[in-house]
Design a protein around this motif. Sequence first.
Motif, PDB file in Angstrom:
ATOM      1  N   ALA A 180       0.608  -1.112   0.013  1.00  0.00           N
ATOM      2  CA  ALA A 180      -0.203   0.028  -0.182  1.00  0.00           C
ATOM      3  C   ALA A 180       0.750   1.330   0.069  1.00  0.00           C
ATOM      4  CB  ALA A 180      -0.867  -0.140   1.257  1.00  0.00           C
ATOM      5  N   ARG A 181       2.396   0.766  -0.146  1.00  0.00           N
ATOM      6  CA  ARG A 181       2.966   2.419   0.191  1.00  0.00           C
ATOM      7  C   ARG A 181       3.691   2.587  -0.942  1.00  0.00           C
ATOM      8  NH1 ARG A 181       3.100   4.619   5.264  1.00  0.00           N
ATOM      9  NH2 ARG A 181       3.036   7.082   3.992  1.00  0.00           N
ATOM     10  N   GLY A 182       3.623   1.498  -2.224  1.00  0.00           N
ATOM     11  CA  GLY A 182       4.057   1.986  -3.054  1.00  0.00           C
ATOM     12  C   GLY A 182       4.985   0.213  -4.421  1.00  0.00           C
ATOM     13  N   PHE A 183       4.625  -0.507  -3.710  1.00  0.00           N
ATOM     14  CA  PHE A 183       5.028  -1.967  -4.906  1.00  0.00           C
ATOM     15  C   PHE A 183       4.561  -3.010  -4.710  1.00  0.00           C
ATOM     16  CE2 PHE A 183       9.022  -1.224  -1.262  1.00  0.00           C
ATOM     17  CZ  PHE A 183       9.619  -1.582  -1.753  1.00  0.00           C
ATOM     18  N   ASP A 184       4.073  -3.023  -6.009  1.00  0.00           N
ATOM     19  CA  ASP A 184       3.408  -3.599  -6.983  1.00  0.00           C
ATOM     20  C   ASP A 184       3.566  -5.513  -6.336  1.00  0.00           C
ATOM     21  OD1 ASP A 184       2.593  -2.548  -8.654  1.00  0.00           O
ATOM     22  OD2 ASP A 184       4.568  -2.233  -9.237  1.00  0.00           O
ATOM     23  N   HIS A 185       4.348  -5.775  -5.808  1.00  0.00           N
ATOM     24  CA  HIS A 185       4.609  -6.718  -5.078  1.00  0.00           C
ATOM     25  C   HIS A 185       5.627  -7.452  -3.899  1.00  0.00           C
ATOM     26  CE1 HIS A 185       6.175 -11.585  -5.469  1.00  0.00           C
ATOM     27  NE2 HIS A 185       4.952 -11.014  -4.445  1.00  0.00           N
ATOM     28  N   PHE A 186       5.622  -7.305  -2.726  1.00  0.00           N
ATOM     29  CA  PHE A 186       6.168  -7.768  -1.992  1.00  0.00           C
ATOM     30  C   PHE A 186       5.970  -8.975  -0.951  1.00  0.00           C
ATOM     31  CE2 PHE A 186       7.837  -6.980   2.712  1.00  0.00           C
ATOM     32  CZ  PHE A 186       8.568  -6.629   2.376  1.00  0.00           C
ATOM     33  N   LEU A 187       7.569  -9.415  -0.561  1.00  0.00           N
ATOM     34  CA  LEU A 187       6.926 -10.506   0.291  1.00  0.00           C
ATOM     35  C   LEU A 187       8.293 -10.479   1.713  1.00  0.00           C
ATOM     36  CD1 LEU A 187       6.772 -13.694   0.880  1.00  0.00           C
ATOM     37  CD2 LEU A 187       8.743 -14.190  -0.969  1.00  0.00           C
ATOM     38  N   GLY A 188       7.893 -10.553   2.831  1.00  0.00           N
ATOM     39  CA  GLY A 188       9.379  -9.973   3.521  1.00  0.00           C
ATOM     40  C   GLY A 188       8.665 -10.302   4.546  1.00  0.00           C
ATOM     41  N   TYR A 189       8.978  -9.827   6.094  1.00  0.00           N
ATOM     42  CA  TYR A 189       8.668  -9.882   7.096  1.00  0.00           C
ATOM     43  C   TYR A 189       8.497  -8.351   7.979  1.00  0.00           C
ATOM     44  CZ  TYR A 189      13.516  -9.882   8.649  1.00  0.00           C
ATOM     45  OH  TYR A 189      15.234  -9.498   8.629  1.00  0.00           O
ATOM     46  N   LEU A 190       7.950  -8.448   8.819  1.00  0.00           N
ATOM     47  CA  LEU A 190       7.108  -6.242   9.737  1.00  0.00           C
ATOM     48  C   LEU A 190       8.323  -6.356  10.998  1.00  0.00           C
ATOM     49  CD1 LEU A 190       3.797  -7.323   8.867  1.00  0.00           C
ATOM     50  CD2 LEU A 190       5.631  -6.797   7.761  1.00  0.00           C
ATOM     51  N   CYS A 191       8.720  -7.931  11.724  1.00  0.00           N
ATOM     52  CA  CYS A 191       9.153  -7.106  12.694  1.00  0.00           C
ATOM     53  C   CYS A 191      10.898  -6.561  12.611  1.00  0.00           C
ATOM     54  CB  CYS A 191       9.287  -8.644  14.076  1.00  0.00           C
ATOM     55  SG  CYS A 191       7.601  -9.474  14.508  1.00  0.00           S
ATOM     56  N   PRO A 192      11.509  -7.014  14.157  1.00  0.00           N
ATOM     57  CA  PRO A 192      12.941  -6.049  14.208  1.00  0.00           C
ATOM     58  C   PRO A 192      13.738  -7.113  13.262  1.00  0.00           C
ATOM     59  CG  PRO A 192      11.726  -5.591  16.223  1.00  0.00           C
ATOM     60  CD  PRO A 192      10.813  -6.665  14.916  1.00  0.00           C
ATOM     61  N   GLY A 193      12.901  -8.760  13.750  1.00  0.00           N
ATOM     62  CA  GLY A 193      14.206  -9.805  13.064  1.00  0.00           C
ATOM     63  C   GLY A 193      13.076 -11.139  12.850  1.00  0.00           C
ATOM     64  N   HIS A 194      13.148 -11.939  13.016  1.00  0.00           N
ATOM     65  CA  HIS A 194      12.725 -12.806  12.942  1.00  0.00           C
ATOM     66  C   HIS A 194      14.294 -14.227  12.798  1.00  0.00           C
ATOM     67  CE1 HIS A 194      11.261 -14.426   8.657  1.00  0.00           C
ATOM     68  NE2 HIS A 194      12.651 -13.818   8.684  1.00  0.00           N
ATOM     69  N   GLY A 195      13.218 -15.598  13.033  1.00  0.00           N
ATOM     70  CA  GLY A 195      14.173 -16.823  12.622  1.00  0.00           C
ATOM     71  C   GLY A 195      14.221 -17.227  11.766  1.00  0.00           C
ATOM     72  N   TYR A 196      15.680 -17.490  11.132  1.00  0.00           N
ATOM     73  CA  TYR A 196      16.079 -17.490   9.865  1.00  0.00           C
ATOM     74  C   TYR A 196      14.950 -18.643   8.501  1.00  0.00           C
ATOM     75  CZ  TYR A 196      19.667 -14.963   9.845  1.00  0.00           C
ATOM     76  OH  TYR A 196      21.069 -13.296  10.013  1.00  0.00           O
ATOM     77  N   SER A 197      15.007 -19.620   9.517  1.00  0.00           N
ATOM     78  CA  SER A 197      13.836 -20.593   8.464  1.00  0.00           C
ATOM     79  C   SER A 197      12.705 -21.124   9.881  1.00  0.00           C
ATOM     80  CB  SER A 197      14.916 -22.147   8.659  1.00  0.00           C
ATOM     81  OG  SER A 197      15.889 -21.950   8.091  1.00  0.00           O
ATOM     82  N   ASP A 198      12.690 -20.817  10.391  1.00  0.00           N
ATOM     83  CA  ASP A 198      11.177 -20.651  11.445  1.00  0.00           C
ATOM     84  C   ASP A 198      10.041 -19.405  11.353  1.00  0.00           C
ATOM     85  OD1 ASP A 198      11.942 -19.045  13.079  1.00  0.00           O
ATOM     86  OD2 ASP A 198      12.457 -21.097  14.397  1.00  0.00           O
ATOM     87  N   HIS A 199      10.849 -18.456  11.143  1.00  0.00           N
ATOM     88  CA  HIS A 199      10.448 -17.206  10.583  1.00  0.00           C
ATOM     89  C   HIS A 199       9.552 -16.993  11.746  1.00  0.00           C
ATOM     90  CE1 HIS A 199      10.163 -18.742   6.103  1.00  0.00           C
ATOM     91  NE2 HIS A 199      11.365 -17.872   6.875  1.00  0.00           N
ATOM     92  N   ASN A 200       9.876 -17.654  13.345  1.00  0.00           N
ATOM     93  CA  ASN A 200       9.753 -16.850  14.318  1.00  0.00           C
ATOM     94  C   ASN A 200       9.810 -15.073  15.003  1.00  0.00           C
ATOM     95  OD1 ASN A 200       7.721 -18.695  15.260  1.00  0.00           O
ATOM     96  ND2 ASN A 200       9.395 -19.821  15.880  1.00  0.00           N
ATOM     97  N   CYS A 201       8.698 -14.110  15.335  1.00  0.00           N
ATOM     98  CA  CYS A 201       9.251 -13.038  15.040  1.00  0.00           C
ATOM     99  C   CYS A 201      10.056 -12.891  16.422  1.00  0.00           C
ATOM    100  CB  CYS A 201       8.074 -12.098  15.757  1.00  0.00           C
ATOM    101  SG  CYS A 201       7.995 -10.498  16.397  1.00  0.00           S
TER     102      CYS A 201
END
Length: 648
Positions: free
Chosen positions: A215-236
Amino acid sequence: QTQKGTKRDARRPIQLLYQTQYMDEKPLLPKSLMDQESSSFSRKWLIGGAIAISLLVLSNKESQASLTSNFKVVTTNGNDLTTEDSLAPGDATTSRSLPNIFLFTCDDMGWNDIGYNSDDLSEATPFMKALAKKGITLTHYYTQPSCTPSRVTMMTGKFAYRNGFQNHELLHNDYTGVPLSNKMMPEHMKELGYATLGFGKWNIGHCNSRYLPSARGFDHFLGYLCPGHGYSDHNCGTSAGYRDMIEGWATKSKDGTTTNYEWTNGSPYLGTYDTLLYREETQKALRKHFSDDDAKPMFMWLAHHGIHGEYDSDPIPPSELLTSNNKEYLKVLKKRLDDAGSEQEGYSQFFKMRMITASVLMSLDNSLKNLVETIEDVGQLSNSIIFVNSDNGADPDYTQGHPGNNFPLRSEKFSYYEGGVRVPAFVYGPGHIPIKSEGSTYHGMMHHVDLLTTFYSLGGGDYGDLDSDVDGMDQWAAIKGDTSSPRTELVLNLPRSKTWKMGEQLTSEGIALRIGNYKLLHNHVNDSWFSSEPGKNFHTGDEMMAAKCQYDFYTISTTSGCVFDSYLFNVLDDPSEKTNLWYDSDYTDLKASMIAHAEHLAAAQLNDYGKIIPEYYERGHGEDDSTYTDAFQAHGDYVVPFDCDVIH
């Protein structure tokens, strides 16, 4: 000095020691560059004289954003939603002569982490070293001291204090985001006719779907929102108990009158090491986009997770992300660790974790290599500009995760010393960088805020048309060596009190300001130098400021042992900040002028805008709020928007 386009010369070279290249089994550079002759480039360095500080009355330009768009949550598999509309055409006409622009951002990569600066991991990033030698290295590139403030400045072109994010690290349950009246970098690039794609770390707002990247200009975005997360389990990474991966699209309606914004959680990607995920997805996106002969130019922000290490699980990359030479170099590092012996306990503990850092750096290096090779494969390398940077300085605390290294710069992430805000960066652009400039260094002052204006100009826009409160400057001509640096000032941190005056205890925050060669830090914690070399300024992680004495966002820590003081450094002659000039009578007038300038900036009406964020910040922290927990649970325990009030 603050007018756009004003030129100043205050540069002089800082020597960089380039290590011997550790050759891969494949060529380090794309095949089209293998036969190109390398050339040296000499500059005339002009050393600035006296510093004049102009106290300008800044005008305030009201700006409002309106979104006449629809928001929709997509609940089907994310892979099924990658349709032809995911790169929907914008409103502007396109020109194939415009360069593709790729911003490749590493997380927490410190001064001593990249190969051409490193004294302990010099061969962990062989491709970056080789590419920098074919591009231009930036030696005075500045950031904010942590993730959220840095990304806000990159995307808005405004210093963090203007939006209230100067010491604000956005967490999973925050009720804040960058106010909508700030037009983001991808929005500007889309208006210039670019397709816009984003991958990796966002971390600047998600509590409402209107804050999301799509909603801020990217046609497509894939990623995460927290300061960090698990590299594979993606836990915030904040121990929130939720996974963190999201995918979103902005697509035009068939009649072209409205834009639909869709998002879904990233559950289809669970278990995939995120560097590998972004590498594969960017490759697919590039091949798909440029299969069309009439494809628009592309702007891509690839904001990798690595080398962020604070409590992030599973950082060791899968074998397929490492080359055989990478693995051989890890053996060399292991031998060095074994040779150190148990008598150097602190060093051994540090370097054991530092080997993990090396492997993460290698995966980033190979991701960049894959990106460049894919750009070449689709026939776009000669018309592409690739800008590589770090979001902020490194965190050397090996007790929290794999450590970074800023030595010989002072301190670390979360501080306004050089180690926290001065980072590696270089630009590569065959076809856009003159051959004579390849392998050169740019010593002009540059900050994240300059990326928006520089990219906007490269994309055919006139950056003078941007909002009057944009702080960035077009640095491209100066980077190439055609002109002197336009930037003479960096405003990294200011008090929030409008009536603040030096000596009055009206705020717990301090000043971080650089003008010309001099940097002033007021009310800043005393911190040291972290070195990984045994016997030389070695400190354990818990001795560093970020472990216990950092700004607690808007309240300075009162932890025992924390000493806050004021500092003045000549960072050109003293980049390690070892000589404090604050108490030197020869610098009384200079210090007074810089303080007066800070007081003026704090009082300027233009900067009132950034003072509202703390109210929202305080609301989001420490509450057991069912609003966000209900939303997260409804989407499979993933961090998602939870319908907070939008800040316009």
